[in-house]
Design a protein around this motif. Structure first.
Motif, PDB file in Angstrom:
ATOM      1  N   GLY A 164     136.907 -69.707  56.008  1.00 17.36           N
ATOM      2  CA  GLY A 164     135.498 -70.013  55.800  1.00 17.36           C
ATOM      3  C   GLY A 164     134.970 -69.638  54.420  1.00 17.36           C
ATOM      4  N   LYS A 165     135.857 -69.560  53.444  1.00 19.06           N
ATOM      5  CA  LYS A 165     135.436 -69.182  52.097  1.00 19.06           C
ATOM      6  C   LYS A 165     134.389 -70.142  51.541  1.00 19.06           C
ATOM      7  N   SER A 166     134.649 -71.444  51.678  1.00 22.60           N
ATOM      8  CA  SER A 166     133.710 -72.429  51.126  1.00 22.60           C
ATOM      9  C   SER A 166     132.390 -72.412  51.882  1.00 22.60           C
ATOM     10  N   THR A 167     132.465 -72.173  53.174  1.00 26.32           N
ATOM     11  CA  THR A 167     131.243 -72.139  53.978  1.00 26.32           C
ATOM     12  C   THR A 167     130.395 -70.931  53.582  1.00 26.32           C
ATOM     13  N   ARG A 190     131.128 -79.935  51.460  1.00 32.04           N
ATOM     14  CA  ARG A 190     130.298 -78.830  51.937  1.00 32.04           C
ATOM     15  C   ARG A 190     129.236 -78.435  50.935  1.00 32.04           C
ATOM     16  N   ALA A 224     129.045 -68.073  59.162  1.00 30.94           N
ATOM     17  CA  ALA A 224     128.468 -68.829  58.048  1.00 30.94           C
ATOM     18  C   ALA A 224     128.203 -70.286  58.395  1.00 30.94           C
ATOM     19  N   ASP A 254     131.242 -65.786  65.606  1.00 31.01           N
ATOM     20  CA  ASP A 254     130.878 -66.469  66.850  1.00 31.01           C
ATOM     21  C   ASP A 254     132.113 -66.771  67.706  1.00 31.01           C
TER      22      ASP A 254
HETATM   23  N1  LIG Z   1     133.096 -71.217  64.361  1.00 29.12           N
HETATM   24  C1  LIG Z   1     132.963 -71.071  63.054  1.00 29.12           C
HETATM   25  N2  LIG Z   1     133.563 -71.933  62.220  1.00 29.12           N
HETATM   26  C2  LIG Z   1     133.425 -71.735  60.896  1.00 29.12           C
HETATM   27  C3  LIG Z   1     132.659 -70.670  60.367  1.00 29.12           C
HETATM   28  N3  LIG Z   1     132.714 -70.732  59.026  1.00 29.12           N
HETATM   29  C4  LIG Z   1     133.486 -71.789  58.717  1.00 29.12           C
HETATM   30  N4  LIG Z   1     133.904 -72.401  59.832  1.00 29.12           N
HETATM   31  C5  LIG Z   1     134.733 -73.598  59.929  1.00 29.12           C
HETATM   32  O1  LIG Z   1     136.061 -73.299  59.526  1.00 29.12           O
HETATM   33  C6  LIG Z   1     136.628 -74.412  58.826  1.00 29.12           C
HETATM   34  C7  LIG Z   1     137.132 -73.979  57.469  1.00 29.12           C
HETATM   35  O2  LIG Z   1     136.013 -73.580  56.681  1.00 29.12           O
HETATM   36  P1  LIG Z   1     136.088 -73.550  55.097  1.00 29.12           P
HETATM   37  O3  LIG Z   1     134.797 -72.997  54.614  1.00 29.12           O
HETATM   38  O4  LIG Z   1     136.528 -74.852  54.574  1.00 29.12           O
HETATM   39  O5  LIG Z   1     137.263 -72.506  54.890  1.00 29.12           O
HETATM   40  P2  LIG Z   1     137.988 -72.146  53.512  1.00 29.12           P
HETATM   41  O6  LIG Z   1     138.421 -70.735  53.651  1.00 29.12           O
HETATM   42  O7  LIG Z   1     137.156 -72.498  52.340  1.00 29.12           O
HETATM   43  O8  LIG Z   1     139.247 -73.108  53.581  1.00 29.12           O
HETATM   44  P3  LIG Z   1     140.283 -73.443  52.374  1.00 29.12           P
HETATM   45  O9  LIG Z   1     139.490 -73.592  51.117  1.00 29.12           O
HETATM   46  O10 LIG Z   1     140.920 -74.713  52.821  1.00 29.12           O
HETATM   47  O11 LIG Z   1     141.234 -72.287  52.334  1.00 29.12           O
HETATM   48  C8  LIG Z   1     135.554 -75.468  58.757  1.00 29.12           C
HETATM   49  O12 LIG Z   1     135.751 -76.369  59.782  1.00 29.12           O
HETATM   50  C9  LIG Z   1     134.268 -74.677  58.968  1.00 29.12           C
HETATM   51  O13 LIG Z   1     133.244 -75.451  59.538  1.00 29.12           O
HETATM   52  C10 LIG Z   1     132.021 -69.785  61.285  1.00 29.12           C
HETATM   53  O14 LIG Z   1     131.347 -68.836  60.915  1.00 29.12           O
HETATM   54  N5  LIG Z   1     132.205 -70.033  62.608  1.00 29.12           N
END
Ligand SMILES: Nc1nc2c(ncn2[C@@H]2O[C@H](COP(=O)(O)OP(=O)(O)OP(=O)(O)O)[C@@H](O)[C@H]2O)c(=O)[nH]1
Ligand SMILES: [Mg+2]
Length: 334
Positions: A78-81, A119, A249, A215
């Protein structure tokens, strides 16, 4: 051999607009808030342009202002989120925010990074937000070379805050930690992260632990594991003990975000009061100098296509006309 029309058009000097492309003008416009000039300056880094030298010289007096937050963690935590949520929060507080999404595993831009762009689309039309995806694999010097220079440009262009997201694989997370003032290590339930974290020495680089996806089932266990890990370390007076923040997030209420913002603020205040900010920035500068010096040496040594020096020296060493020490000295002395 016929050149492809694309390459020909891009390289044709006649089509360039010299006034707009002049580094001094670009810097001036970027500082005045023009996103296109800023994008072009960052492209100079990605293209390893010879103009970079002049740009870096010109912007040096404007640097050193930006706060840098690094976000690292396993793929999909969830880094990007979290980044997008932080951007929204800092924007509503009036900050100009730069985002560098650095992918150390991909030699190309695009692909996996597209998700990040999607995003971030909420911020796409906001001139107070600059978002750039950078791929670093295969580049001379990689992440260590390019990212700090892109950061410098954003800093000089007046972005008071720069967020750098990178996947926590290999050396990348260590590099991000040496770049950032505040490093967020993000973990999530169901990924075996806390155990992995201990192995990878993540304890050393985290200024704040973020347990995202709170969550989801298992989040409490992750918090507990991290707490246990932290309790095994030593935290004398004056040393920063990384707090653990739970976030969701992606949830509509962005649960835990306020808590995260507060913890980041506390860490920033500690950096200022402890003198650690200055120390970290010197470390960053030292690594920047080293990365550039190594890149310069490698270029001299013929690491770049078309360089004849190495080939000539190698032929002489192979023929017994000179010895490898003498040849190496010749390379290094330039
Ligand atoms: N249930 C839930 N899902 C989440 C949360 N935060 C992120 N996600 C989901 O997890 C998935 C990955 O989120 P990203 O933000 O893309 O994760 P990331 O770490 O940036 O991924 P990479 O850049 O590919 O390594 C997405 O489908 C998000 O919607 C959260 O707090 N709760
Ligand atoms: Mg991401």
């Amino acid at each position: 051999v016929a050149e492809s029309p694309g390459a020909g058009a891009g390289a044709a000097p006649a089509r360039r607009r010299p006034a707009a492309g002049d580094p001094g003008t670009l810097i001036e416009r970027a500082r005045a808030g023009d996103p296109r000039s800023l994008a072009r300056l960052v492209s100079l880094v990605e293209n390893r342009s010879p103009e970079l030298r002049a740009v870096m010289k010109a912007i040096a007096p404007y640097t050193g202002q930006a706060r840098v937050i690094g976000l690292t963690g396993s793929p999909g935590v969830g880094k990007s989120t979290v980044t997008a949520a932080l951007v929204a929060a800092y924007r509503s507080a009036g900050q100009r925010v730069g985002v560098l999404a650095v992918d150390p595993t991909s030699p190309f831009s695009g692909g996996a990074l597209l998700g990040d762009r999607v995003r971030m689309q909420d911020h796409a039309t906001d001139d107070g937000v600059f978002i750039r995806s950078m791929a670093s694999r295969g580049q001379l010097g990689g992440l260590a070379w390019a990212t700090p220079q892109a950061l410098r440009i954003l800093d000089a262009a007046g972005f008071g805050l720069v967020l750098i997201e990178t996947v926590g694989v290999g050396q990348a997370e260590l590099e991000i930690a040496s770049l950032a003032d505040t490093t967020l290590v993000i973990v999530a339930p169901g990924m075996g992260d806390s155990i992995q974290a201990a192995k990878a020495g993540i304890l050393e680089i985290a200024d704040v632990f973020v347990v995202n996806k709170s969550d989801r089932p298992g989040a409490q266990e992750v918090v507990r594991d991290l707490r246990t890990m932290l309790s095994m370390g030593e935290w004398p007076e004056g040393r920063w003990k990384p707090p653990i923040v739970s976030t969701a997030a992606a949830a509509s209420d962005r649960a835990g975000l306020d808590d995260l913002l507060e913890r980041i603020g506390q860490h920033q205040a500690w950096l200022d009061s402890s003198g650690e900010l200055a120390a970290r920035r010197q470390t960053r500068a030292r690594e920047e100098i080293a990365a550039i010096a190594v890149a310069v040496l490698r270029e001299r040594m013929g690491a770049l296509p078309g360089d004849q020096r190495m080939a000539e020296l190698a032929a002489r060493v192979a023929a017994g006309e000179t010895d490898p020490y003498t040849a190496a000295d010749e390379l290094v002395s330039g």
